[in-house]
Design an enzyme around this catalytic site. Structure first.
Site, mmCIF file in Angstrom:
data_model
loop_
_atom_site.group_PDB
_atom_site.id
_atom_site.type_symbol
_atom_site.label_atom_id
_atom_site.label_comp_id
_atom_site.label_asym_id
_atom_site.label_seq_id
_atom_site.Cartn_x
_atom_site.Cartn_y
_atom_site.Cartn_z
ATOM 1 N N LEU A 62 8.640 89.831 -27.648
ATOM 2 C CA LEU A 62 9.875 90.388 -27.113
ATOM 3 C C LEU A 62 10.863 90.821 -28.186
ATOM 4 O O LEU A 62 12.010 91.153 -27.880
ATOM 5 C CB LEU A 62 10.516 89.392 -26.140
ATOM 6 C CG LEU A 62 9.634 89.037 -24.940
ATOM 7 C CD1 LEU A 62 10.343 88.054 -24.035
ATOM 8 C CD2 LEU A 62 9.192 90.275 -24.184
ATOM 9 N N CYS A 63 10.425 90.842 -29.451
ATOM 10 C CA CYS A 63 11.272 91.352 -30.533
ATOM 11 C C CYS A 63 11.209 92.872 -30.547
ATOM 12 O O CYS A 63 10.134 93.456 -30.401
ATOM 13 C CB CYS A 63 10.780 90.842 -31.893
ATOM 14 S SG CYS A 63 11.271 89.169 -32.255
ATOM 15 N N HIS A 64 12.359 93.476 -30.762
ATOM 16 C CA HIS A 64 12.391 94.928 -30.903
ATOM 17 C C HIS A 64 11.883 95.325 -32.287
ATOM 18 O O HIS A 64 12.177 94.636 -33.262
ATOM 19 C CB HIS A 64 13.835 95.442 -30.772
ATOM 20 C CG HIS A 64 14.408 95.268 -29.415
ATOM 21 N ND1 HIS A 64 14.979 94.089 -28.999
ATOM 22 C CD2 HIS A 64 14.497 96.125 -28.375
ATOM 23 C CE1 HIS A 64 15.407 94.230 -27.749
ATOM 24 N NE2 HIS A 64 15.125 95.447 -27.347
ATOM 25 N N MET A 100 14.841 87.162 -36.618
ATOM 26 C CA MET A 100 13.423 86.832 -36.434
ATOM 27 C C MET A 100 12.579 87.333 -37.600
ATOM 28 O O MET A 100 11.637 86.669 -38.022
ATOM 29 C CB MET A 100 12.902 87.403 -35.113
ATOM 30 C CG MET A 100 13.524 86.758 -33.888
ATOM 31 S SD MET A 100 13.367 84.955 -33.840
ATOM 32 C CE MET A 100 11.606 84.761 -33.822
ATOM 33 N N GLU A 101 12.933 88.491 -38.142
ATOM 34 C CA GLU A 101 12.189 89.013 -39.288
ATOM 35 C C GLU A 101 12.352 88.111 -40.510
ATOM 36 O O GLU A 101 11.387 87.845 -41.234
ATOM 37 C CB GLU A 101 12.644 90.440 -39.600
ATOM 38 C CG GLU A 101 12.162 91.474 -38.604
ATOM 39 C CD GLU A 101 12.867 91.443 -37.237
ATOM 40 O OE1 GLU A 101 12.396 92.151 -36.333
ATOM 41 O OE2 GLU A 101 13.865 90.722 -37.070
ATOM 42 N N ASP A 115 -2.156 78.280 -48.017
ATOM 43 C CA ASP A 115 -3.496 78.844 -48.186
ATOM 44 C C ASP A 115 -3.896 78.913 -49.660
ATOM 45 O O ASP A 115 -5.038 78.605 -50.012
ATOM 46 C CB ASP A 115 -3.573 80.239 -47.555
ATOM 47 C CG ASP A 115 -4.953 80.843 -47.694
ATOM 48 O OD1 ASP A 115 -5.920 80.204 -47.229
ATOM 49 O OD2 ASP A 115 -5.065 81.936 -48.278
#
Length: 147
Positions: A62-64, A100-101, A115
């Site tokens: 739901l992120c643009h 969010m980014e 990793d």
């Protein structure tokens, strides 16, 4: 549903986030000396974080998709206690902010570090993923007080 942002103004906005990876002191020494079997972990962390910021709307449904203007990644090594901080700062010119980014970048950078080091330290812990600061838009500037 995705929130409607069409009526919002395009403005300069930024967000800064952090993820912390705790690791063994011997792993930190190998990281500092660039002696990991997979290569230059710090470079991989930075590139992974940048790629994650660019791909956020593809992985968080739901992120643009937003127009990134820059992504800066700092990797800080600390001895006591042994840990690595991944700091991601994302700038945009858009109708919604890049919180969010920034958080995706910091988190993915931490996963990349895991990793790169897992062959010598499976007990590493990724923690303290937080938004540190954001600016722009209707809500203005916000800064985490406990960071």
């Amino acid at each position: 549903h995705m929130v409607e942002i069409g009526e919002k103004s395009e403005t300069a906005r930024y967000a800064r986030a952090r993820a912390v990876v705790s690791l063994a002191p011997t792993t930190l020494e190998e990281l500092k000396a660039n002696r990991l079997a997979k290569g230059d972990a710090l470079a991989v962390v930075r590139i992974t974080a940048i790629q994650a910021a660019k791909a956020t709307s593809n992985t968080i449904p739901l992120c643009h998709p937003i127009r990134l203007t820059s992504v800066d990644v700092d990797v800080l090594l600390h001895d006591e206690p042994a840990r690595v901080e991944i700091l991601a700062t994302v700038h945009v010119l858009d109708r919604t902010g890049p919180e969010m980014e920034a958080m995706a970048a910091a988190t993915s950078g931490a996963l990349a570090l895991y990793d790169m080091c897992k062959s010598i330290d499976r007990a590493m812990t990724i923690h303290s993923v937080v938004l540190l600061e954001k600016s722009g838009g209707k809500s203005g500037h916000w800064h985490r007080d406990d960071a």
